[in-house]
Design an enzyme around this catalytic site. Structure first.
Site, PDB file in Angstrom:
ATOM      1  N   TYR A  29      19.026  11.424 -28.680  1.00 25.78           N
ATOM      2  CA  TYR A  29      18.584  12.254 -27.547  1.00 25.78           C
ATOM      3  C   TYR A  29      17.195  12.809 -27.817  1.00 25.78           C
ATOM      4  O   TYR A  29      16.340  12.855 -26.927  1.00 25.78           O
ATOM      5  CB  TYR A  29      19.571  13.401 -27.295  1.00 25.78           C
ATOM      6  CG  TYR A  29      19.254  14.135 -26.022  1.00 25.78           C
ATOM      7  CD1 TYR A  29      19.787  13.717 -24.806  1.00 25.78           C
ATOM      8  CD2 TYR A  29      18.372  15.217 -26.008  1.00 25.78           C
ATOM      9  CE1 TYR A  29      19.459  14.348 -23.619  1.00 25.78           C
ATOM     10  CE2 TYR A  29      18.040  15.866 -24.829  1.00 25.78           C
ATOM     11  CZ  TYR A  29      18.581  15.419 -23.637  1.00 25.78           C
ATOM     12  OH  TYR A  29      18.247  16.044 -22.462  1.00 25.78           O
TER      13      TYR A  29
ATOM     14  N   PHE B 164       8.037   2.748   4.965  1.00 22.36           N
ATOM     15  CA  PHE B 164       8.013   1.278   4.867  1.00 22.36           C
ATOM     16  C   PHE B 164       9.149   0.719   4.011  1.00 22.36           C
ATOM     17  O   PHE B 164       9.574  -0.412   4.205  1.00 22.36           O
ATOM     18  CB  PHE B 164       6.660   0.833   4.281  1.00 22.36           C
ATOM     19  CG  PHE B 164       6.377   1.489   2.968  1.00 22.36           C
ATOM     20  CD1 PHE B 164       6.772   0.911   1.793  1.00 22.36           C
ATOM     21  CD2 PHE B 164       5.731   2.734   2.915  1.00 22.36           C
ATOM     22  CE1 PHE B 164       6.547   1.548   0.582  1.00 22.36           C
ATOM     23  CE2 PHE B 164       5.509   3.373   1.706  1.00 22.36           C
ATOM     24  CZ  PHE B 164       5.924   2.779   0.543  1.00 22.36           C
TER      25      PHE B 164
ATOM     26  N   LYS C 143       3.770  -2.366 -14.456  1.00 22.73           N
ATOM     27  CA  LYS C 143       2.760  -3.367 -14.066  1.00 22.73           C
ATOM     28  C   LYS C 143       2.061  -3.865 -15.335  1.00 22.73           C
ATOM     29  O   LYS C 143       2.632  -4.655 -16.082  1.00 22.73           O
ATOM     30  CB  LYS C 143       1.763  -2.755 -13.084  1.00 22.73           C
ATOM     31  CG  LYS C 143       2.328  -2.571 -11.674  1.00 22.73           C
ATOM     32  CD  LYS C 143       3.146  -1.345 -11.503  1.00 22.73           C
ATOM     33  CE  LYS C 143       3.395  -0.979 -10.061  1.00 22.73           C
ATOM     34  NZ  LYS C 143       4.372   0.105  -9.932  1.00 22.73           N
TER      35      LYS C 143
ATOM     36  N   ASP D 253      -5.313   6.966 -12.369  1.00 17.16           N
ATOM     37  CA  ASP D 253      -4.101   6.158 -12.221  1.00 17.16           C
ATOM     38  C   ASP D 253      -4.356   4.866 -12.987  1.00 17.16           C
ATOM     39  O   ASP D 253      -5.061   3.970 -12.531  1.00 17.16           O
ATOM     40  CB  ASP D 253      -3.833   5.888 -10.740  1.00 17.16           C
ATOM     41  CG  ASP D 253      -2.552   5.073 -10.536  1.00 17.16           C
ATOM     42  OD1 ASP D 253      -2.071   4.463 -11.520  1.00 17.16           O
ATOM     43  OD2 ASP D 253      -2.046   5.053  -9.403  1.00 17.16           O
TER      44      ASP D 253
ATOM     45  N   ARG E 222       1.234  -4.222   3.751  1.00 13.97           N
ATOM     46  CA  ARG E 222       0.345  -3.157   3.298  1.00 13.97           C
ATOM     47  C   ARG E 222      -0.617  -2.838   4.432  1.00 13.97           C
ATOM     48  O   ARG E 222      -1.803  -3.121   4.384  1.00 13.97           O
ATOM     49  CB  ARG E 222      -0.441  -3.556   2.044  1.00 13.97           C
ATOM     50  CG  ARG E 222       0.381  -3.819   0.819  1.00 13.97           C
ATOM     51  CD  ARG E 222       0.842  -2.591   0.054  1.00 13.97           C
ATOM     52  NE  ARG E 222       1.949  -1.857   0.614  1.00 13.97           N
ATOM     53  CZ  ARG E 222       2.590  -0.872  -0.033  1.00 13.97           C
ATOM     54  NH1 ARG E 222       2.234  -0.512  -1.236  1.00 13.97           N
ATOM     55  NH2 ARG E 222       3.576  -0.222   0.539  1.00 13.97           N
TER      56      ARG E 222
ATOM     57  N   PHE F 290      -2.863   5.751  -2.399  1.00 11.14           N
ATOM     58  CA  PHE F 290      -1.698   4.932  -2.678  1.00 11.14           C
ATOM     59  C   PHE F 290      -0.483   5.702  -2.159  1.00 11.14           C
ATOM     60  O   PHE F 290      -0.459   6.934  -2.181  1.00 11.14           O
ATOM     61  CB  PHE F 290      -1.538   4.584  -4.171  1.00 11.14           C
ATOM     62  CG  PHE F 290      -0.394   3.630  -4.362  1.00 11.14           C
ATOM     63  CD1 PHE F 290      -0.492   2.324  -3.892  1.00 11.14           C
ATOM     64  CD2 PHE F 290       0.798   4.042  -4.922  1.00 11.14           C
ATOM     65  CE1 PHE F 290       0.594   1.458  -3.993  1.00 11.14           C
ATOM     66  CE2 PHE F 290       1.879   3.170  -5.027  1.00 11.14           C
ATOM     67  CZ  PHE F 290       1.773   1.873  -4.560  1.00 11.14           C
ATOM     68  N   THR F 291       0.517   4.963  -1.704  1.00  6.85           N
ATOM     69  CA  THR F 291       1.644   5.577  -0.980  1.00  6.85           C
ATOM     70  C   THR F 291       2.303   6.721  -1.754  1.00  6.85           C
ATOM     71  O   THR F 291       2.375   7.851  -1.267  1.00  6.85           O
ATOM     72  CB  THR F 291       2.693   4.506  -0.653  1.00  6.85           C
ATOM     73  OG1 THR F 291       3.057   3.849  -1.861  1.00  6.85           O
ATOM     74  CG2 THR F 291       2.139   3.481   0.340  1.00  6.85           C
TER      75      THR F 291
HETATM   76  C1  P61 Z   1       3.755  -1.827  -6.180  1.00  5.82           C
HETATM   77  F1  P61 Z   1       5.462  -0.668  -1.771  1.00  5.82           F
HETATM   78  N1  P61 Z   1       3.345   0.269  -7.218  1.00  5.82           N
HETATM   79  O1  P61 Z   1       2.513  -1.974  -6.130  1.00  5.82           O
HETATM   80  P1  P61 Z   1       6.183   3.561  -9.708  1.00  5.82           P
HETATM   81  N2  P61 Z   1       0.262   3.862  -8.720  1.00  5.82           N
HETATM   82  C2  P61 Z   1       0.026   2.594  -8.374  1.00  5.82           C
HETATM   83  C3  P61 Z   1       1.084   1.767  -8.060  1.00  5.82           C
HETATM   84  O2  P61 Z   1       0.824   0.505  -7.730  1.00  5.82           O
HETATM   85  C4  P61 Z   1       2.412   2.262  -8.118  1.00  5.82           C
HETATM   86  C5  P61 Z   1       2.601   3.615  -8.493  1.00  5.82           C
HETATM   87  C6  P61 Z   1       1.507   4.390  -8.781  1.00  5.82           C
HETATM   88  C7  P61 Z   1       4.262  -0.569  -6.720  1.00  5.82           C
HETATM   89  C8  P61 Z   1       5.723  -0.207  -6.514  1.00  5.82           C
HETATM   90  C9  P61 Z   1       5.776   0.384  -5.168  1.00  5.82           C
HETATM   91  O3  P61 Z   1       4.471   1.762  -1.511  1.00  5.82           O
HETATM   92  C10 P61 Z   1       5.046   1.381  -2.690  1.00  5.82           C
HETATM   93  O4  P61 Z   1       6.450   3.165 -11.122  1.00  5.82           O
HETATM   94  C11 P61 Z   1      -1.375   2.107  -8.318  1.00  5.82           C
HETATM   95  O5  P61 Z   1       6.545   2.501  -8.733  1.00  5.82           O
HETATM   96  O6  P61 Z   1       6.820   4.870  -9.388  1.00  5.82           O
HETATM   97  C12 P61 Z   1       3.506   1.457  -7.781  1.00  5.82           C
HETATM   98  O7  P61 Z   1       4.623   3.756  -9.662  1.00  5.82           O
HETATM   99  C13 P61 Z   1       3.958   4.219  -8.552  1.00  5.82           C
HETATM  100  C14 P61 Z   1       5.804  -0.425  -4.067  1.00  5.82           C
HETATM  101  C15 P61 Z   1       5.457   1.717  -5.001  1.00  5.82           C
HETATM  102  C16 P61 Z   1       5.469   0.082  -2.832  1.00  5.82           C
HETATM  103  C17 P61 Z   1       5.117   2.224  -3.746  1.00  5.82           C
HETATM  104  O8  P61 Z   1       4.553  -2.675  -5.806  1.00  5.82           O
END
Ligand code: P61
Length: 470
Positions: free
Chosen positions: A83, A460, A269, A226, A393, A135-136
């Site tokens: 833990y 979305f 990623k 980021d 997107r 970013f979303t």
């Molecule tokens: C992706 F449709 N991305 O691109 P988490 N920052 C950035 C990202 O690309 C990102 C996160 C923070 C995704 C997954 C995803 O609208 C969407 O680990 C530059 O996913 O929490 C994630 O990181 C967030 C897909 C997220 C989406 C949001 O596919």
């Protein structure tokens, strides 16, 4: 008849190949068109709602979908699931410090966990958060904390045809204008993304971060990065920016991060793992507050929502991710697909970015108005054609303005073909390209969509649509 030629010969260069070979495979499932029609209708024309078993080539995202190496899988067996004080936590902390360089580190369950904590601690209600395109999840957490996101990316980022080599750059005049209008006290921090996802995976130059740093220093502002796809950004700097051709991706990454005050990462990623994230800052006081909040929302500060084995896989993933040969082949594959489509006159965002090829929904379906969700429709049509899954997107992803309640109408209306790392082959890319072409050839008969279910947050992901019959 001319004999068939290798890809390298066709492009007038020596062929290259991935710097790995395949040790384990996962079967893919082919489906019939009738099956896909049923599946897409059940999914409300939203590719997020498809079952992955109904998908052939999955280009929804590069998030958590990469293939781990044999070293990473071996590392999973060394998980220390204590833990508190897991050995893997210290390995991960060391990897982040070595390659990204920040003083204080916290693991999080994924990127948005880190965004939540950073937004909560660094934004006061009523403050602005300037950034190089939204970013979303990032913007959602900034808004939940009472902030207002302000887009300060250069104009070229909003133009899918602009060939600017660093379309992720901050427009310093836009930022300075905001600072002058509102005063530095009303600005929480600058939220900077390395390779801008929504612009098409477009990088930020070293020159831009240097000047941005100087500007922020003049006004006492912090820059939080980021770093989700910052390794890919470093590759573009190596390739395009004078003076960096002979520097390694790892060196460029470190240098870039040195200009910022902290960073967060969705490790799913660049980090080459299926789950995980982190947040790292230089300021000791801020770190203490973050570390304290971490136990409320994520977990103890030595696991933050990750299993020990996942931290080990990430520590190894970070080391592998910064190898030049890896990044070159990863971006080379994305570019291969993009160049095929360009050669066939299919409208995509140029230059081709780091993690995906983005189809330009506006030029693909010029007869569909934006509020009929052209990019969402295109993702559906691709799936129907071949079982390939892409992601919208555009207007659906952009959501609504929290103050007015109106749709945001983004300049970019895109469908993303996202390439998972180390997963698909060149032959898969060929199949994808041919399917995009057949959907493009049938573009005139395509109809748009209406949204019939709209969730409140990040709509979305779970929204449902219906085709608008002619
Ligand atoms: C992706 F449709 N991305 O691109 P988490 N920052 C950035 C990202 O690309 C990102 C996160 C923070 C995704 C997954 C995803 O609208 C969407 O680990 C530059 O996913 O929490 C994630 O990181 C967030 C897909 C997220 C989406 C949001 O596919």
């Amino acid at each position: 008849m001319t004999p068939p030629r290798t890809m390298g010969q066709q492009f007038g260069r020596k062929s290259w190949a991935e710097p790995w070979k395949i040790k384990m495979v996962e079967p893919l499932r082919l489906t019939t068109r009738a099956h896909r029609e049923r599946a897409l209708a059940m999914a409300g024309f939203n590719t997020f709602l498809l079952r992955s078993e109904d998908v052939y080539i999955d280009l929804l995202t590069d998030s958590g979908t990469g293939a781990m190496s044999d070293r990473q899988w071996a590392g999973m067996m060394l998980g220390d699931e204590a833990y508190a004080g897991s050995r893997n936590y210290y390995r991960l902390e060391e990897a982040v410090r070595t390659h990204y360089g920040y003083r204080h580190f916290l693991p999080t369950h994924q990127g948005r966990g880190a965004e939540h904590l950073l937004s909560r601690t660094c934004i006061e209600p009523g403050q602005y958060v300037p950034g190089n395109m939204y970013f979303t999840t990032t913007r959602a957490h900034q808004e939940l904390a009472g902030g207002t996101f302000v887009d300060v990316v250069i104009d070229q980022a909003h133009d899918p045809t602009s060939l600017h080599p660093f379309k992720g750059n901050v427009d310093l005049d836009k930022l300075e204008g905001l600072i002058r209008r509102e005063g530095p006290d009303r600005i929480a921090y600058v939220s900077l993304a390395g390779t801008v996802n929504m612009a098409g995976g477009q990088p930020v130059s070293m020159e831009n971060i240097r000047v941005l740093r100087a500007l922020c220093d003049r006004h006492g502002l912090r820059i939080y990065l980021d770093a989700t796809r910052m390794v890919e950004n470093a590759f573009f700097i190596q390739e395009r920016e004078p003076g960096y051709a002979h520097r390694s991706v790892a060196e460029i990454l470190r240098e870039f991060c040195e200009h910022t005050d902290g960073a967060w990462m969705s490790a799913k990623k660049d980090g080459l793992v299926n789950i995980g994230g982190w947040l790292a800052v230089n300021d000791g006081e801020l770190f203490e507050e973050l570390r304290n909040l971490l136990v409320l929302f994520e977990g103890l500060h030595t696991y933050g929502g990750m299993a020990g084995r996942d931290m080990e896989a990430l520590a190894i993933g970070i080391e592998e991710s910064v190898e030049d040969a890896h990044v070159r082949s990863r971006i080379g594959q994305v570019r291969y697909l993009g160049e095929l489509l360009q050669d066939w006159g299919i409208p995509i965002v140029v230059p081709v970015g780091g993690h995906a090829v983005f189809l330009d929904g506006r030029r693909f379906y010029p007869h569909l108005p934006q509020d009929q969700f052209p990019a969402q429709a295109l993702a559906g049509h691709l799936y129907l054609d071949s079982g390939i899954r892409a992601m919208e997107r555009g207007i659906a992803s952009a959501g609504r303005d929290p103050r007015t309640g109106d749709h945001h109408y983004p300049s970019l209306e895109l469908t993303r073909l996202t390439i998972p790392r180390r997963v698909y082959t060149q032959a898969h890319m060929d199949v994808v390209a041919e399917s995009v072409k057949s959907v493009y050839d049938a573009r005139q008969s395509a109809c748009g969509l209406r949204m019939v279910y709209e969730p409140r947050y990040l709509r979305f992901f779970q929204a449902r649509f219906e085709p608008i019959a002619d």
